[in-house]
Structures are given as structure tokens and as C-alpha cells.
Design a protein around this motif. Structure first.
Motif, PDB file in Angstrom:
ATOM      1  N   LYS A  57       0.836  -1.197   0.000  1.00 32.40           N
ATOM      2  CA  LYS A  57       0.000   0.000   0.000  1.00 32.40           C
ATOM      3  C   LYS A  57       0.871   1.248   0.000  1.00 32.40           C
ATOM      4  O   LYS A  57       0.595   2.210  -0.701  1.00 32.40           O
ATOM      5  CB  LYS A  57      -0.924   0.021   1.230  1.00 32.40           C
ATOM      6  CG  LYS A  57      -2.213  -0.689   1.053  1.00 32.40           C
ATOM      7  CD  LYS A  57      -3.097  -0.437   2.240  1.00 32.40           C
ATOM      8  CE  LYS A  57      -4.458  -1.040   2.042  1.00 32.40           C
ATOM      9  NZ  LYS A  57      -5.325  -0.802   3.175  1.00 32.40           N
ATOM     10  N   ASN A  58       1.937   1.219   0.801  1.00 31.81           N
ATOM     11  CA  ASN A  58       2.838   2.360   0.892  1.00 31.81           C
ATOM     12  C   ASN A  58       3.531   2.599  -0.462  1.00 31.81           C
ATOM     13  O   ASN A  58       3.678   3.736  -0.900  1.00 31.81           O
ATOM     14  CB  ASN A  58       3.864   2.133   2.005  1.00 31.81           C
ATOM     15  CG  ASN A  58       4.558   3.410   2.390  1.00 31.81           C
ATOM     16  OD1 ASN A  58       4.040   4.501   2.170  1.00 31.81           O
ATOM     17  ND2 ASN A  58       5.742   3.287   2.957  1.00 31.81           N
TER      18      ASN A  58
ATOM     19  N   LEU B 115       2.410   1.702  -3.448  1.00 35.78           N
ATOM     20  CA  LEU B 115       1.398   2.198  -4.370  1.00 35.78           C
ATOM     21  C   LEU B 115       1.138   3.685  -4.126  1.00 35.78           C
ATOM     22  O   LEU B 115       1.038   4.473  -5.069  1.00 35.78           O
ATOM     23  CB  LEU B 115       0.102   1.385  -4.210  1.00 35.78           C
ATOM     24  CG  LEU B 115      -1.059   1.807  -5.116  1.00 35.78           C
ATOM     25  CD1 LEU B 115      -0.682   1.620  -6.584  1.00 35.78           C
ATOM     26  CD2 LEU B 115      -2.306   1.007  -4.773  1.00 35.78           C
ATOM     27  N   TRP B 116       1.049   4.078  -2.868  1.00 34.50           N
ATOM     28  CA  TRP B 116       0.835   5.482  -2.523  1.00 34.50           C
ATOM     29  C   TRP B 116       1.995   6.352  -3.023  1.00 34.50           C
ATOM     30  O   TRP B 116       1.778   7.430  -3.569  1.00 34.50           O
ATOM     31  CB  TRP B 116       0.649   5.634  -1.014  1.00 34.50           C
ATOM     32  CG  TRP B 116       0.573   7.062  -0.569  1.00 34.50           C
ATOM     33  CD1 TRP B 116       1.424   7.721   0.247  1.00 34.50           C
ATOM     34  CD2 TRP B 116      -0.421   8.022  -0.945  1.00 34.50           C
ATOM     35  NE1 TRP B 116       1.044   9.017   0.410  1.00 34.50           N
ATOM     36  CE2 TRP B 116      -0.102   9.231  -0.328  1.00 34.50           C
ATOM     37  CE3 TRP B 116      -1.554   7.982  -1.758  1.00 34.50           C
ATOM     38  CZ2 TRP B 116      -0.856  10.390  -0.485  1.00 34.50           C
ATOM     39  CZ3 TRP B 116      -2.304   9.145  -1.920  1.00 34.50           C
ATOM     40  CH2 TRP B 116      -1.957  10.322  -1.280  1.00 34.50           C
ATOM     41  N   GLU B 117       3.219   5.891  -2.881  1.00 34.38           N
ATOM     42  CA  GLU B 117       4.393   6.643  -3.339  1.00 34.38           C
ATOM     43  C   GLU B 117       4.368   6.804  -4.863  1.00 34.38           C
ATOM     44  O   GLU B 117       4.671   7.869  -5.375  1.00 34.38           O
ATOM     45  CB  GLU B 117       5.690   5.961  -2.885  1.00 34.38           C
ATOM     46  CG  GLU B 117       5.942   6.024  -1.388  1.00 34.38           C
ATOM     47  CD  GLU B 117       5.992   7.455  -0.860  1.00 34.38           C
ATOM     48  OE1 GLU B 117       6.608   8.321  -1.525  1.00 34.38           O
ATOM     49  OE2 GLU B 117       5.417   7.706   0.212  1.00 34.38           O
ATOM     50  N   TRP B 118       4.028   5.738  -5.559  1.00 35.36           N
ATOM     51  CA  TRP B 118       3.940   5.827  -7.017  1.00 35.36           C
ATOM     52  C   TRP B 118       2.816   6.773  -7.447  1.00 35.36           C
ATOM     53  O   TRP B 118       2.967   7.539  -8.395  1.00 35.36           O
ATOM     54  CB  TRP B 118       3.711   4.439  -7.631  1.00 35.36           C
ATOM     55  CG  TRP B 118       4.974   3.673  -7.826  1.00 35.36           C
ATOM     56  CD1 TRP B 118       5.454   2.646  -7.069  1.00 35.36           C
ATOM     57  CD2 TRP B 118       5.941   3.901  -8.856  1.00 35.36           C
ATOM     58  NE1 TRP B 118       6.662   2.221  -7.549  1.00 35.36           N
ATOM     59  CE2 TRP B 118       6.986   2.983  -8.660  1.00 35.36           C
ATOM     60  CE3 TRP B 118       6.041   4.796  -9.910  1.00 35.36           C
ATOM     61  CZ2 TRP B 118       8.102   2.925  -9.492  1.00 35.36           C
ATOM     62  CZ3 TRP B 118       7.150   4.740 -10.736  1.00 35.36           C
ATOM     63  CH2 TRP B 118       8.167   3.808 -10.513  1.00 35.36           C
ATOM     64  N   THR B 119       1.692   6.732  -6.776  1.00 37.23           N
ATOM     65  CA  THR B 119       0.565   7.612  -7.080  1.00 37.23           C
ATOM     66  C   THR B 119       0.962   9.072  -6.873  1.00 37.23           C
ATOM     67  O   THR B 119       0.659   9.934  -7.712  1.00 37.23           O
ATOM     68  CB  THR B 119      -0.654   7.255  -6.206  1.00 37.23           C
ATOM     69  OG1 THR B 119      -0.989   5.877  -6.421  1.00 37.23           O
ATOM     70  CG2 THR B 119      -1.846   8.120  -6.544  1.00 37.23           C
ATOM     71  N   LYS B 120       1.640   9.367  -5.759  1.00 31.69           N
ATOM     72  CA  LYS B 120       2.098  10.744  -5.499  1.00 31.69           C
ATOM     73  C   LYS B 120       3.083  11.194  -6.579  1.00 31.69           C
ATOM     74  O   LYS B 120       2.977  12.320  -7.077  1.00 31.69           O
ATOM     75  CB  LYS B 120       2.775  10.844  -4.121  1.00 31.69           C
ATOM     76  CG  LYS B 120       1.819  10.862  -2.961  1.00 31.69           C
ATOM     77  CD  LYS B 120       2.450  11.279  -1.648  1.00 31.69           C
ATOM     78  CE  LYS B 120       3.758  10.603  -1.346  1.00 31.69           C
ATOM     79  NZ  LYS B 120       4.274  10.875   0.007  1.00 31.69           N
ATOM     80  N   ALA B 121       4.027  10.344  -6.942  1.00 31.94           N
ATOM     81  CA  ALA B 121       5.024  10.701  -7.957  1.00 31.94           C
ATOM     82  C   ALA B 121       4.352  10.987  -9.303  1.00 31.94           C
ATOM     83  O   ALA B 121       4.691  11.959  -9.982  1.00 31.94           O
ATOM     84  CB  ALA B 121       6.055   9.588  -8.101  1.00 31.94           C
ATOM     85  N   LEU B 122       3.380  10.157  -9.670  1.00 30.37           N
ATOM     86  CA  LEU B 122       2.663  10.358 -10.922  1.00 30.37           C
ATOM     87  C   LEU B 122       1.847  11.650 -10.892  1.00 30.37           C
ATOM     88  O   LEU B 122       1.847  12.421 -11.853  1.00 30.37           O
ATOM     89  CB  LEU B 122       1.758   9.154 -11.199  1.00 30.37           C
ATOM     90  CG  LEU B 122       1.017   9.171 -12.532  1.00 30.37           C
ATOM     91  CD1 LEU B 122       2.002   9.223 -13.693  1.00 30.37           C
ATOM     92  CD2 LEU B 122       0.133   7.943 -12.647  1.00 30.37           C
ATOM     93  N   ALA B 123       1.178  11.913  -9.785  1.00 26.59           N
ATOM     94  CA  ALA B 123       0.383  13.138  -9.646  1.00 26.59           C
ATOM     95  C   ALA B 123       1.272  14.381  -9.740  1.00 26.59           C
ATOM     96  O   ALA B 123       0.924  15.363 -10.414  1.00 26.59           O
ATOM     97  CB  ALA B 123      -0.392  13.131  -8.331  1.00 26.59           C
TER      98      ALA B 123
END
Length: 183
Positions: free
Chosen positions: A5-6, A8-16
Motif C-alpha cells: 500500500k505504501n 502504491l501510494w508513493e507511485w501515485t504521489k510521484a505520478l500526480a
């Protein structure tokens, strides 16, 4: 499970952040544009891809002979060359540009002038004949395409508001074999 989960969250933040940064750069700083038509030949060719520097006139003023992109009256973006600045008197005679009575060379037209054998590249005119005024109004620009015989520009649409200018463009990035800086 918590580790996935962590991650995935890091990848989501980087993409955003990447998407936000790209949007800011494109909206406020630089944007791509495609040359549509032959009005800037021989300097620019149809389908050349260029970068528009949107910041250039937020911190500075247009200069004579800059190549600019602006919103035209037909809800289309045009690429043209700045010929007249606010307060300038413009005249063409004997295929020579006169600004405020002084003759200016236009080296970007020399190649094209040599190819024309049936008269001048640029037909003679005065600003008064084209826009009904003897000087370019404050807050406006007089622009022309380099392909003088086949360009819809200030001789036809009148002067343009400086507020309508998106920015300056001087780099062709595509086609790759023709990457160059244009003046």
C-alpha cells in the motif's frame, strides 16, 4: 500488505506530481505548436513543430522581427513575424521595409526574393492604406508572414492586440533532421 500500500501510494504521489508539473510547464511556460500552412515559408515549413515560449512576453516586450504565436480573429493561432511595434510607421516600397522612414534589411527574405521573377515579393503599401492609421496603435503589433504573397496577416486582418500574443517561438524540434533555431 502495508508495504505494498505504501509503495502504491508513493507511485501515485510521484505520478500526480509529474502530471501537475507537466501541466504547469505547458500552461504557463512552454507549449508545442504545429505550423499550419505556407505563410512563413521559407523560414518555416508546413507541419514544422515548434516550442512557444509563453514566459517571454510576461517578463519582456516583443521586438521587431520576433516570430510570435497569437490568437487570430478566426479562433485559430497564427505564427507571424513582428514588423511594427506600437507607435511605428510602416511602409513598403521597392520591396524594402521602411519603419519610421528608415530602411530595414530583412535577411530572412533574401533567399525568397531571388526566386521571385514576376515583380516584388512584397507589394508596396503604407500603414494608412492597410489599417487607416499612420502608426501602429498602442498595445498592438503589425505582423506579416515571410511568404508575403500568400500570407494572411496584418495587411488583411489589421493589427493584433499584444494581449492576444501567446509567446515567442524560435526553435523547430520536428522533423528531427531539421531541428534548428530560426530568426
Amino acid at each position: 500488505m502495508a508495504e505494498k500500500k505504501n509503495e502504491l501510494w508513493e507511485w501515485t504521489k510521484a505520478l500526480a506530481i509529474a502530471v501537475l508539473l507537466a501541466a504547469v510547464i505547458r500552461y504557463f511556460l512552454f507549449a508545442p505548436i504545429v505550423v499550419d500552412g505556407l505563410s512563413m515559408m521559407p523560414t518555416l515549413k508546413d507541419q514544422d513543430r515548434m516550442i512557444v515560449n509563453k514566459l517571454s512576453y510576461k517578463i519582456g516586450e516583443p521586438n521587431r522581427f520576433d516570430i510570435i504565436v497569437f490568437h487570430a480573429p478566426e479562433n485559430k493561432d497564427y505564427i507571424k513575424r513582428v514588423i511594427g511595434l506600437p507607435g511605428d510607421s510602416i511602409e513598403y516600397k521597392n520591396d524594402t521595409l521602411y519603419v519610421n522612414g528608415k530602411a530595414y534589411e530583412e535577411p530572412y527574405l533574401e533567399e525568397y526574393k531571388k526566386q521571385v521573377i514576376d515583380g516584388p515579393l512584397t507589394d508596396p503599401f503604407t500603414l494608412e492604406e492597410k489599417i487607416g492609421r499612420d502608426t501602429v496603435p498602442q498595445g498592438q503589433l503589425f505582423v506579416m508572414g515571410d511568404n508575403r504573397r500568400f500570407s494572411k496577416d496584418s495587411r488583411h486582418i489589421g493589427t493584433i492586440q499584444i494581449d492576444e500574443v501567446l509567446g515567442r517561438t524560435s526553435y523547430v524540434y520536428w522533423p528531427i533532421q531539421e531541428v534548428r533555431k530560426v530568426d
